[in-house]
Design a protein around this motif. Sequence first.
Motif, PDB file in Angstrom:
ATOM      1  N   ASN A   1      18.508   9.311  -2.853  1.00 21.93           N
ATOM      2  CA  ASN A   1      17.984   9.603  -1.520  1.00 21.93           C
ATOM      3  C   ASN A   1      17.043  10.803  -1.539  1.00 21.93           C
ATOM      4  N   ASN A   2      16.040  10.737  -0.699  1.00 16.89           N
ATOM      5  CA  ASN A   2      15.146  11.861  -0.413  1.00 16.89           C
ATOM      6  C   ASN A   2      15.410  12.245   1.040  1.00 16.89           C
ATOM      7  N   PRO A   3      15.641  13.485   1.400  1.00 14.00           N
ATOM      8  CA  PRO A   3      15.426  14.721   0.639  1.00 14.00           C
ATOM      9  C   PRO A   3      16.674  15.310  -0.032  1.00 14.00           C
TER      10      PRO A   3
ATOM     11  N   ASN B   1       0.876  -1.170   0.000  1.00 10.69           N
ATOM     12  CA  ASN B   1       0.000   0.000   0.000  1.00 10.69           C
ATOM     13  C   ASN B   1       0.919   1.228   0.000  1.00 10.69           C
ATOM     14  N   GLY B   2       1.512   1.499  -1.162  1.00 11.43           N
ATOM     15  CA  GLY B   2       2.656   2.394  -1.261  1.00 11.43           C
ATOM     16  C   GLY B   2       3.909   1.582  -0.945  1.00 11.43           C
ATOM     17  N   SER B   3       5.072   2.054  -1.402  1.00 14.33           N
ATOM     18  CA  SER B   3       6.289   1.308  -1.059  1.00 14.33           C
ATOM     19  C   SER B   3       6.596   1.481   0.423  1.00 14.33           C
ATOM     20  N   ASN B   4       6.045   2.516   1.022  1.00 10.22           N
ATOM     21  CA  ASN B   4       6.121   2.702   2.471  1.00 10.22           C
ATOM     22  C   ASN B   4       5.685   1.423   3.208  1.00 10.22           C
ATOM     23  N   ASP B   5       4.641   0.798   2.687  1.00 10.56           N
ATOM     24  CA  ASP B   5       4.125  -0.445   3.263  1.00 10.56           C
ATOM     25  C   ASP B   5       5.200  -1.537   3.204  1.00 10.56           C
TER      26      ASP B   5
ATOM     27  N   LEU C   1      -3.210   6.892  -4.773  1.00 12.38           N
ATOM     28  CA  LEU C   1      -3.801   5.541  -4.788  1.00 12.38           C
ATOM     29  C   LEU C   1      -3.067   4.568  -3.880  1.00 12.38           C
ATOM     30  N   ARG C   2      -1.805   4.875  -3.544  1.00 13.11           N
ATOM     31  CA  ARG C   2      -0.990   4.057  -2.650  1.00 13.11           C
ATOM     32  C   ARG C   2      -0.684   2.682  -3.219  1.00 13.11           C
ATOM     33  N   ILE C   3       0.349   2.609  -4.015  1.00 14.22           N
ATOM     34  CA  ILE C   3       0.818   1.299  -4.473  1.00 14.22           C
ATOM     35  C   ILE C   3       2.313   1.317  -4.793  1.00 14.22           C
TER      36      ILE C   3
ATOM     37  N   GLU D   1      14.358   2.370  -3.998  1.00 18.14           N
ATOM     38  CA  GLU D   1      14.591   3.015  -5.296  1.00 18.14           C
ATOM     39  C   GLU D   1      13.345   3.773  -5.785  1.00 18.14           C
ATOM     40  N   ALA D   2      12.768   4.583  -4.897  1.00 11.94           N
ATOM     41  CA  ALA D   2      11.521   5.296  -5.220  1.00 11.94           C
ATOM     42  C   ALA D   2      11.672   6.242  -6.414  1.00 11.94           C
ATOM     43  N   TYR D   3      12.908   6.700  -6.672  1.00  8.34           N
ATOM     44  CA  TYR D   3      13.107   7.686  -7.748  1.00  8.34           C
ATOM     45  C   TYR D   3      13.858   7.113  -8.935  1.00  8.34           C
ATOM     46  N   ASP D   4      13.984   5.802  -9.001  1.00  8.19           N
ATOM     47  CA  ASP D   4      14.782   5.176 -10.066  1.00  8.19           C
ATOM     48  C   ASP D   4      14.349   5.613 -11.464  1.00  8.19           C
TER      49      ASP D   4
ATOM     50  N   PHE E   1       4.806   3.411  -7.363  1.00  8.17           N
ATOM     51  CA  PHE E   1       4.039   4.066  -8.420  1.00  8.17           C
ATOM     52  C   PHE E   1       3.648   5.491  -8.017  1.00  8.17           C
ATOM     53  N   SER E   2       4.156   5.947  -6.861  1.00 11.50           N
ATOM     54  CA  SER E   2       3.755   7.269  -6.348  1.00 11.50           C
ATOM     55  C   SER E   2       4.463   8.426  -7.033  1.00 11.50           C
ATOM     56  N   LYS E   3       5.641   8.187  -7.565  1.00 11.73           N
ATOM     57  CA  LYS E   3       6.444   9.312  -8.025  1.00 11.73           C
ATOM     58  C   LYS E   3       6.321   9.456  -9.547  1.00 11.73           C
TER      59      LYS E   3
ATOM     60  N   LEU F   1      18.899   1.725   2.660  1.00 11.10           N
ATOM     61  CA  LEU F   1      19.615   2.610   1.734  1.00 11.10           C
ATOM     62  C   LEU F   1      18.574   3.246   0.820  1.00 11.10           C
ATOM     63  N   ALA F   2      18.648   4.559   0.615  1.00 12.29           N
ATOM     64  CA  ALA F   2      17.758   5.203  -0.356  1.00 12.29           C
ATOM     65  C   ALA F   2      18.606   5.645  -1.540  1.00 12.29           C
ATOM     66  N   ASN F   3      18.245   5.190  -2.733  1.00 10.66           N
ATOM     67  CA  ASN F   3      19.054   5.505  -3.901  1.00 10.66           C
ATOM     68  C   ASN F   3      18.183   5.705  -5.135  1.00 10.66           C
TER      69      ASN F   3
ATOM     70  N   ALA G   1      18.561  10.639   5.587  1.00 10.24           N
ATOM     71  CA  ALA G   1      17.860   9.666   4.716  1.00 10.24           C
ATOM     72  C   ALA G   1      16.356   9.783   4.958  1.00 10.24           C
ATOM     73  N   PHE G   2      15.581   9.042   4.197  1.00  4.63           N
ATOM     74  CA  PHE G   2      14.125   9.117   4.225  1.00  4.63           C
ATOM     75  C   PHE G   2      13.587   8.907   5.652  1.00  4.63           C
ATOM     76  N   ALA G   3      12.673   9.792   6.078  1.00  8.50           N
ATOM     77  CA  ALA G   3      12.204   9.824   7.465  1.00  8.50           C
ATOM     78  C   ALA G   3      11.402   8.595   7.881  1.00  8.50           C
ATOM     79  N   VAL G   4      10.964   7.821   6.914  1.00 13.90           N
ATOM     80  CA  VAL G   4      10.158   6.649   7.253  1.00 13.90           C
ATOM     81  C   VAL G   4      11.013   5.537   7.895  1.00 13.90           C
ATOM     82  N   TYR G   5      12.330   5.505   7.620  1.00 14.03           N
ATOM     83  CA  TYR G   5      13.152   4.419   8.183  1.00 14.03           C
ATOM     84  C   TYR G   5      13.162   4.451   9.713  1.00 14.03           C
ATOM     85  N   PRO G   6      13.504   5.605  10.320  1.00 17.21           N
ATOM     86  CA  PRO G   6      13.442   5.596  11.791  1.00 17.21           C
ATOM     87  C   PRO G   6      12.056   5.284  12.335  1.00 17.21           C
TER      88      PRO G   6
HETATM   89  C1  LIG Z   1       8.223   8.994  -1.747  1.00 14.97           C
HETATM   90  C2  LIG Z   1       9.194   7.993  -1.231  1.00 14.97           C
HETATM   91  C3  LIG Z   1       8.832   6.672  -1.022  1.00 14.97           C
HETATM   92  C4  LIG Z   1       7.537   6.130  -1.508  1.00 14.97           C
HETATM   93  O1  LIG Z   1       6.442   6.367  -0.867  1.00 14.97           O
HETATM   94  P1  LIG Z   1       5.126   5.561  -1.253  1.00 14.97           P
HETATM   95  O2  LIG Z   1       4.724   4.939   0.013  1.00 14.97           O
HETATM   96  O3  LIG Z   1       5.468   4.550  -2.288  1.00 14.97           O
HETATM   97  O4  LIG Z   1       4.199   6.609  -1.741  1.00 14.97           O
HETATM   98  C5  LIG Z   1       9.758   5.757  -0.597  1.00 14.97           C
HETATM   99  N1  LIG Z   1      11.016   6.135  -0.375  1.00 14.97           N
HETATM  100  C6  LIG Z   1      11.421   7.380  -0.575  1.00 14.97           C
HETATM  101  C7  LIG Z   1      12.857   7.704  -0.369  1.00 14.97           C
HETATM  102  C8  LIG Z   1      10.522   8.350  -0.994  1.00 14.97           C
HETATM  103  O5  LIG Z   1      10.917   9.607  -1.157  1.00 14.97           O
END
Ligand SMILES: *Cc1c(COP(=O)(O)O)cnc(C)c1O
Length: 378
Positions: free
Chosen positions: A179-181, A106-110, A247-249, A208-211, A238-240, A175-177, A132-137
């Motif tokens: 990386n965001n932000p 449900n998004g790659s976050n899932d 839609l979250r996938i 690899e959200a931005y590949d 599929f978010s970027k 690893l984010a590659n 690195a991306f804030a979701v990891y912590p």
């Molecule tokens: C936007 C982003 C995601 C993806 O988020 P979704 O859950 O797929 O919308 C994942 N990793 C990074 C580094 C991002 O910037």
Amino acid sequence: MSAKPSSATGSAAGVAAQAPEYVRRMAPYVPGKPIDELAREYGLAEESIIKLASNENPRGPSPKVRAAIAAAVADITRYPDGNGFALKSALAQRLGVAREQIVLGNGSNDVLELAAQAFLRPGDDAVYSRHAFAVYPLAVHARGATGIEVPARAYGHDLEAMREAITPRTRVVFLANPNNPTGTWLPAAAVKRFLAAVPREVLVVLDEAYDEYLDVTQRSTSASWLGEHANLIVSRTFSKAYGLAGLRIGYGLMDAAVAALLNGVRQPFNVNSVAQAAALAALADVDYVAESAALNRAGLRELGTALDAMGIDYVPSHGNFLLLRVGDAAAVYARLLRQGVIVRPVSNYGLPEHLRVTVGLAEENRRFLSALRSALGR
Ligand SMILES: *Cc1c(COP(=O)(O)O)cnc(C)c1O
């Protein structure tokens, strides 16, 4: 019946105190400011606002994808395919992996959450980079595990230091590659060296959200590394570039045994049917993604040229966003908001002097630049 009813808040606090300490310490992820919220707060018309804060594709999904969404909405009575057969088949063929190696999210976050859920327990360590991306912590702390944040090098991942930071308790490395932000990027050879150096029982989650935004010659070939590295998870979204953030996938590619673990802990219907249909159509619309990447490259060039002329430092970006150094970022952010331009403050990433701006359509980029000039008095 004489017991006095406790107040709603009183009883809630009572039960809330029973949650694990590591859960009570969590603070929610702070997303980009929604357009309607800014409109309400500043009395602006929604149409006058531009949002360049969440790295969405400014073109949105392609016309073919919009048609697939409309068709799929007609059949939302049924539960979605919990195994995502059609989408996994298309991904498997495109990427040269087996369906059993794919986990939909449900998004790659899932997928990131599922990896943490499957592999981390209280007392374990997980390694990730500063900035690195804030979701990891968040994913790590929600399991009671400890995050080891490794200092960055030139805003990017210091892979040698990350390797050194792995302890006997480390179960996962993120690893984010790109990386965001920060927009920094590691070439394939560097990531492969890292994979070869990491102990085989430590999971490496390569985000690899931005590949899709990389030059064709730089696009990741990580799907072909899975055979050699059973401890690798590659996540994509599929978010970027595909324009489907709402839609979250997203999906993860991994060894089939690891996929079985993640499938075991995920919700049975974690990806809705409309998202699956949209992603299937988006994957097929190769030209649209290529056009979106080209538009992004042109936007990055235009923003770079203008920022150079203004004397503003930025980190060269491999994504669809740019990290700029503006000094008092909170003040500049507020001055941009007043002009109806939403960007992203990144002080929560340890970058209090920077703002992150998403590359928009040409007219949005110009509007941002003019608002920035006025915010900085240049
Ligand atoms: C936007 C982003 C995601 C993806 O988020 P979704 O859950 O797929 O919308 C994942 N990793 C990074 C580094 C991002 O910037």
